[in-house]
Design a protein around this motif. Structure first.
Motif, PDB file in Angstrom:
ATOM      1  N   SER A  26      21.635  29.091 -32.067  1.00 18.55           N
ATOM      2  CA  SER A  26      21.076  30.447 -32.135  1.00 18.55           C
ATOM      3  C   SER A  26      22.088  31.541 -31.834  1.00 18.55           C
ATOM      4  O   SER A  26      21.765  32.717 -31.966  1.00 18.55           O
ATOM      5  N   ASP A  30      19.836  34.819 -32.138  1.00 19.29           N
ATOM      6  CA  ASP A  30      18.755  35.042 -31.178  1.00 19.29           C
ATOM      7  C   ASP A  30      19.279  34.970 -29.750  1.00 19.29           C
ATOM      8  O   ASP A  30      20.273  34.310 -29.474  1.00 19.29           O
ATOM      9  N   LYS A  56       4.444  36.206 -25.099  1.00 12.34           N
ATOM     10  CA  LYS A  56       5.139  35.964 -26.367  1.00 12.34           C
ATOM     11  C   LYS A  56       5.514  37.254 -27.090  1.00 12.34           C
ATOM     12  O   LYS A  56       6.601  37.346 -27.670  1.00 12.34           O
ATOM     13  N   ALA A  57       4.675  38.262 -27.033  1.00 13.01           N
ATOM     14  CA  ALA A  57       4.994  39.531 -27.711  1.00 13.01           C
ATOM     15  C   ALA A  57       6.263  40.154 -27.136  1.00 13.01           C
ATOM     16  O   ALA A  57       7.116  40.644 -27.892  1.00 13.01           O
ATOM     17  N   LEU A  59       8.663  38.512 -25.537  1.00 10.16           N
ATOM     18  CA  LEU A  59       9.771  37.629 -25.891  1.00 10.16           C
ATOM     19  C   LEU A  59      10.203  37.871 -27.335  1.00 10.16           C
ATOM     20  O   LEU A  59      11.398  37.977 -27.627  1.00 10.16           O
ATOM     21  N   ASP A  60       9.231  37.996 -28.236  1.00 11.63           N
ATOM     22  CA  ASP A  60       9.540  38.261 -29.637  1.00 11.63           C
ATOM     23  C   ASP A  60      10.222  39.613 -29.809  1.00 11.63           C
ATOM     24  O   ASP A  60      11.145  39.752 -30.612  1.00 11.63           O
ATOM     25  N   ALA A  61       9.776  40.619 -29.065  1.00 12.95           N
ATOM     26  CA  ALA A  61      10.360  41.960 -29.175  1.00 12.95           C
ATOM     27  C   ALA A  61      11.842  41.969 -28.811  1.00 12.95           C
ATOM     28  O   ALA A  61      12.608  42.784 -29.321  1.00 12.95           O
ATOM     29  N   GLY A  63      13.760  39.315 -29.313  1.00 11.50           N
ATOM     30  CA  GLY A  63      14.411  38.303 -30.133  1.00 11.50           C
ATOM     31  C   GLY A  63      14.787  37.056 -29.359  1.00 11.50           C
ATOM     32  O   GLY A  63      15.877  36.520 -29.536  1.00 11.50           O
ATOM     33  N   ARG A  65      14.385  33.185 -28.456  1.00 13.58           N
ATOM     34  CA  ARG A  65      13.944  31.856 -28.875  1.00 13.58           C
ATOM     35  C   ARG A  65      13.761  31.041 -27.601  1.00 13.58           C
ATOM     36  O   ARG A  65      14.686  30.892 -26.810  1.00 13.58           O
ATOM     37  N   GLU A 154      14.894  43.775 -30.286  1.00 21.67           N
ATOM     38  CA  GLU A 154      14.990  43.669 -31.741  1.00 21.67           C
ATOM     39  C   GLU A 154      14.623  44.989 -32.422  1.00 21.67           C
ATOM     40  O   GLU A 154      15.198  45.341 -33.423  1.00 21.67           O
TER      41      GLU A 154
END
Length: 156
Positions: A26, A30, A56-57, A59-61, A63, A65, A154
């Motif tokens: 990654s 990521d 999770k939101a 963590l996703d924001a 980027g 993994r 991100e």
């Protein structure tokens, strides 16, 4: 435990399907968070992962993994993944222990596997670590999120 500001070790792990990947796959793509379970059935660790899944939101924001290191090997990773269905990649070291590669060993007369968290940025530089022999001390979301906020989101 691996030191902050060192590079994420480049070693091979196996996912739930037995596929090989490197922890550094990654890098450049990521940020990486590795949660080290004490055992695949550790209820405290599972509760920590439920909390992470609830974030999770965030963590996703950023980027991120998320990988979950399970010390009992690839078959335990597959059983864990099937049973709990967390939105994270379960991993096990192909040879030896993923935990040991990070300095997480068995303590208290070799009977208690340390658990913990490692956060590395997109360049593979370790930015945060936390570990404990007793699983309740291995995870702290507010402390971890402070480290996450220092990463570039991100959306930015």
């Amino acid at each position: 435990m691996i030191n902050i500001h060192t590079m994420l070790p480049a070693f091979e792990v196996t996912d739930a399907q037995g596929g090989a990947l490197s922890l550094t796959d990654s890098v450049g793509e990521d940020n990486v968070l590795i949660y080290f379970m004490r055992t695949s059935t550790c209820q405290v660790c599972i509760n920590h992962l439920r909390d992470l899944a609830g974030h999770k939101a965030e963590l996703d924001a950023y980027g991120i993994r998320v990988m979950v290191a399970i010390p009992e090997g690839q078959e335990a990773v597959a059983r864990w993944q099937e049973k709990y269905g967390f939105p994270f990649t379960g991993i096990a070291a192909q040879a030896g222990s993923t935990h040991a590669e990070f300095g997480l060993n068995k303590k208290i007369f070799g009977s208690m596997q340390e658990s913990g968290v490692v956060l590395a940025d997109i360049d593979g530089v370790v930015r945060y670590t936390r570990s404990a022999v007793i699983a309740t001390g291995a995870y702290n979301w507010p402390e971890l999120f402070t480290a996450i906020r220092e990463l570039t989101p991100e959306a930015a």
